[in-house]
Scaffold this active site. Structure first.
Site, PDB file in Angstrom:
ATOM      1  N   ASP A 293      61.854 -54.124 -42.146  1.00  0.00           N
ATOM      2  CA  ASP A 293      61.058 -54.608 -41.013  1.00  0.00           C
ATOM      3  C   ASP A 293      61.938 -55.228 -39.926  1.00  0.00           C
ATOM      4  OD1 ASP A 293      58.809 -55.172 -39.584  1.00  0.00           O
ATOM      5  OD2 ASP A 293      58.263 -56.946 -40.739  1.00  0.00           O
ATOM      6  N   GLY A 294      61.468 -55.141 -38.686  1.00  0.00           N
ATOM      7  CA  GLY A 294      62.147 -55.846 -37.594  1.00  0.00           C
ATOM      8  C   GLY A 294      62.887 -54.932 -36.620  1.00  0.00           C
ATOM      9  N   ASN A 295      62.730 -53.623 -36.794  1.00  0.00           N
ATOM     10  CA  ASN A 295      63.421 -52.692 -35.886  1.00  0.00           C
ATOM     11  C   ASN A 295      62.952 -52.863 -34.439  1.00  0.00           C
ATOM     12  OD1 ASN A 295      64.514 -51.628 -38.182  1.00  0.00           O
ATOM     13  ND2 ASN A 295      63.204 -49.820 -38.243  1.00  0.00           N
TER      14      ASN A 295
ATOM     15  N   GLU B 128      59.977 -60.486 -58.163  1.00  0.00           N
ATOM     16  CA  GLU B 128      60.421 -61.671 -57.425  1.00  0.00           C
ATOM     17  C   GLU B 128      60.525 -61.267 -55.946  1.00  0.00           C
ATOM     18  OE1 GLU B 128      61.355 -64.778 -58.665  1.00  0.00           O
ATOM     19  OE2 GLU B 128      60.532 -64.095 -60.576  1.00  0.00           O
TER      20      GLU B 128
ATOM     21  N   GLU C 155      49.527 -46.685 -42.635  1.00  0.00           N
ATOM     22  CA  GLU C 155      48.964 -47.393 -41.466  1.00  0.00           C
ATOM     23  C   GLU C 155      49.818 -47.177 -40.203  1.00  0.00           C
ATOM     24  OE1 GLU C 155      49.368 -49.089 -44.531  1.00  0.00           O
ATOM     25  OE2 GLU C 155      47.287 -48.583 -44.972  1.00  0.00           O
TER      26      GLU C 155
ATOM     27  N   ARG D 155      62.112 -58.675 -48.017  1.00  0.00           N
ATOM     28  CA  ARG D 155      61.529 -58.400 -46.705  1.00  0.00           C
ATOM     29  C   ARG D 155      62.279 -59.192 -45.652  1.00  0.00           C
ATOM     30  NH1 ARG D 155      55.480 -57.028 -44.757  1.00  0.00           N
ATOM     31  NH2 ARG D 155      56.123 -56.453 -42.673  1.00  0.00           N
TER      32      ARG D 155
ATOM     33  N   HIS E  83      64.562 -48.174 -34.383  1.00  0.00           N
ATOM     34  CA  HIS E  83      64.410 -47.367 -35.601  1.00  0.00           C
ATOM     35  C   HIS E  83      65.700 -46.601 -35.904  1.00  0.00           C
ATOM     36  CE1 HIS E  83      60.357 -48.619 -35.870  1.00  0.00           C
ATOM     37  NE2 HIS E  83      59.936 -47.934 -34.817  1.00  0.00           N
TER      38      HIS E  83
ATOM     39  N   LEU F  41      72.798 -43.924 -57.887  1.00  0.00           N
ATOM     40  CA  LEU F  41      71.565 -44.612 -57.472  1.00  0.00           C
ATOM     41  C   LEU F  41      70.372 -43.654 -57.391  1.00  0.00           C
ATOM     42  CD1 LEU F  41      70.311 -47.227 -56.102  1.00  0.00           C
ATOM     43  CD2 LEU F  41      70.874 -46.125 -53.930  1.00  0.00           C
TER      44      LEU F  41
ATOM     45  N   LEU G 242      53.181 -58.245 -48.091  1.00  0.00           N
ATOM     46  CA  LEU G 242      53.571 -57.081 -48.884  1.00  0.00           C
ATOM     47  C   LEU G 242      53.214 -55.785 -48.149  1.00  0.00           C
ATOM     48  CD1 LEU G 242      54.880 -56.547 -51.578  1.00  0.00           C
ATOM     49  CD2 LEU G 242      52.680 -56.810 -52.692  1.00  0.00           C
TER      50      LEU G 242
HETATM   51  C1  FPP Z   1      59.264 -51.603 -39.338  1.00  0.00           C
HETATM   52  O1  FPP Z   1      59.779 -52.277 -38.209  1.00  0.00           O
HETATM   53  C2  FPP Z   1      59.900 -50.315 -39.454  1.00  0.00           C
HETATM   54  C3  FPP Z   1      59.254 -49.125 -39.505  1.00  0.00           C
HETATM   55  C4  FPP Z   1      57.781 -49.006 -39.436  1.00  0.00           C
HETATM   56  C5  FPP Z   1      59.992 -47.872 -39.570  1.00  0.00           C
HETATM   57  C6  FPP Z   1      61.187 -47.947 -40.450  1.00  0.00           C
HETATM   58  C7  FPP Z   1      61.926 -46.701 -40.290  1.00  0.00           C
HETATM   59  C8  FPP Z   1      63.258 -46.598 -40.364  1.00  0.00           C
HETATM   60  C9  FPP Z   1      64.183 -47.716 -40.688  1.00  0.00           C
HETATM   61  C10 FPP Z   1      63.863 -45.270 -40.227  1.00  0.00           C
HETATM   62  C11 FPP Z   1      63.722 -44.619 -41.548  1.00  0.00           C
HETATM   63  C12 FPP Z   1      64.643 -43.584 -41.681  1.00  0.00           C
HETATM   64  C13 FPP Z   1      65.032 -43.076 -42.834  1.00  0.00           C
HETATM   65  C14 FPP Z   1      66.034 -42.057 -42.754  1.00  0.00           C
HETATM   66  C15 FPP Z   1      64.522 -43.523 -44.150  1.00  0.00           C
HETATM   67  P1  FPP Z   1      58.819 -52.570 -36.990  1.00  0.00           P
HETATM   68  O2  FPP Z   1      58.839 -51.394 -36.082  1.00  0.00           O
HETATM   69  O3  FPP Z   1      57.468 -52.928 -37.499  1.00  0.00           O
HETATM   70  O4  FPP Z   1      59.532 -53.781 -36.343  1.00  0.00           O
HETATM   71  P2  FPP Z   1      58.829 -54.977 -35.560  1.00  0.00           P
HETATM   72  O5  FPP Z   1      57.977 -55.696 -36.586  1.00  0.00           O
HETATM   73  O6  FPP Z   1      59.982 -55.813 -35.107  1.00  0.00           O
HETATM   74  O7  FPP Z   1      58.037 -54.397 -34.431  1.00  0.00           O
END
Ligand code: FPP
Length: 236
Positions: free
Chosen positions: A21-23, A203, A68, A184, A38, A131, A191
């Site tokens: 989370d947090g992208n 945990e 979602e 997280r 992302h 892994l 969750l």
């Molecule tokens: C949540 O951050 C992230 C997602 C919904 C997408 C995650 C996807 C990736 C990391 C790319 C996946 C790629 C592969 C190859 C597995 P958010 O967008 O909700 O962040 P925010 O809460 O800061 O808006």
């Protein structure tokens, strides 16, 4: 089940699960489009997966896209799918890295080319002994349980044949140990429909660091915390 530590010895969790989370916030802080967040998150995911393989972790599950997440703007969804395509086209790397990859979620409804690439990636890495990496894609924990119950009904099980093992055996993670440790980043304490059955005794570990900045040193901090927890599984 409680793992006793010998002095100086570190016992890794068997299965770590991460909500990446947090992208979006990472991108916003840099005045970049969310897609850039992302992309940075995907790059970091590869680094963390490699690191987990290096330290000998057995199972890692990451949340890449939830049932979602389709509610997000089309442009953002498309950008995540494109990032996935790139990752999957690079699938030969799984073999070199000895990582076995498996996708969990409602895969069959995804764009056809992605479904094809996923099967290819799973097939290519089938014999890897390092892994075991689960990528949760179009995944929802409730949806997973509903799917398992439908299978039970379709298979005609009698009520007395339905127990926890019968349900676990019909989840996407069938045959795998439940996650011991769920991480997280990004300051959220939810969750979000991730592994809701499997996390019954997991945990949890939270951090304010945004996913693209979550590095092996943060993972090490988390594992260190985990090693000092006393897991009782309902006992005393
Ligand atoms: C949540 O951050 C992230 C997602 C919904 C997408 C995650 C996807 C990736 C990391 C790319 C996946 C790629 C592969 C190859 C597995 P958010 O967008 O909700 O962040 P925010 O809460 O800061 O808006």
């Amino acid at each position: 089940m409680f793992q006793k530590r010998k002095a100086g010895e570190r016992i890794l969790p068997e299965h770590i699960a991460i909500i990446m989370d947090g992208n979006g916030r990472w991108a916003k802080k840099r005045h970049l489009p969310r897609s850039a967040g992302h992309a940075a998150g995907s790059k970091n995911f590869k680094e963390i997966a490699r690191y987990c393989n290096k330290i000998g972790l057995h199972y890692l599950t990451v949340y890449a896209f939830s049932t979602e997440n389709w509610k997000r703007p089309k442009e953002e969804v498309d950008s995540i799918m494109d990032i996935l395509r790139d990752y999957l086209k690079d699938a030969k790397n799984f073999k070199d890295e000895n990582i076995q990859v498996k996708f969990i979620g409602k895969i069959e409804v995804l764009p056809e080319d992605i479904v094809y690439l996923i099967h290819d990636a799973e097939e290519n890495s089938r014999d890897a002994t390092g892994l075991k990496l689960n990528i949760a894609l179009n995944y929802g924990g409730r949806d997973e349980i509903v799917t398992a119950v439908r299978r039970i009904v379709a298979e005609g099980l009698r009520p007395d044949e339905i127990d926890e093992a019968a349900i676990s055996a019909r989840l996407y993670t069938a045959g795998q140990p439940d996650p011991d440790f769920i991480i997280r980043p990004s300051g959220e304490f939810r969750l979000s429909n991730f592994l809701i059955w499997q996390s019954a005794y997991a945990e949890f570990w939270y951090s304010d660091v945004l996913w693209p900045d979550f590095k092996p040193k943060h993972l090490e901090q988390a594992i260190d915390d985990y090693c000092h927890r006393n897991r009782r599984f309902g006992g005393v």
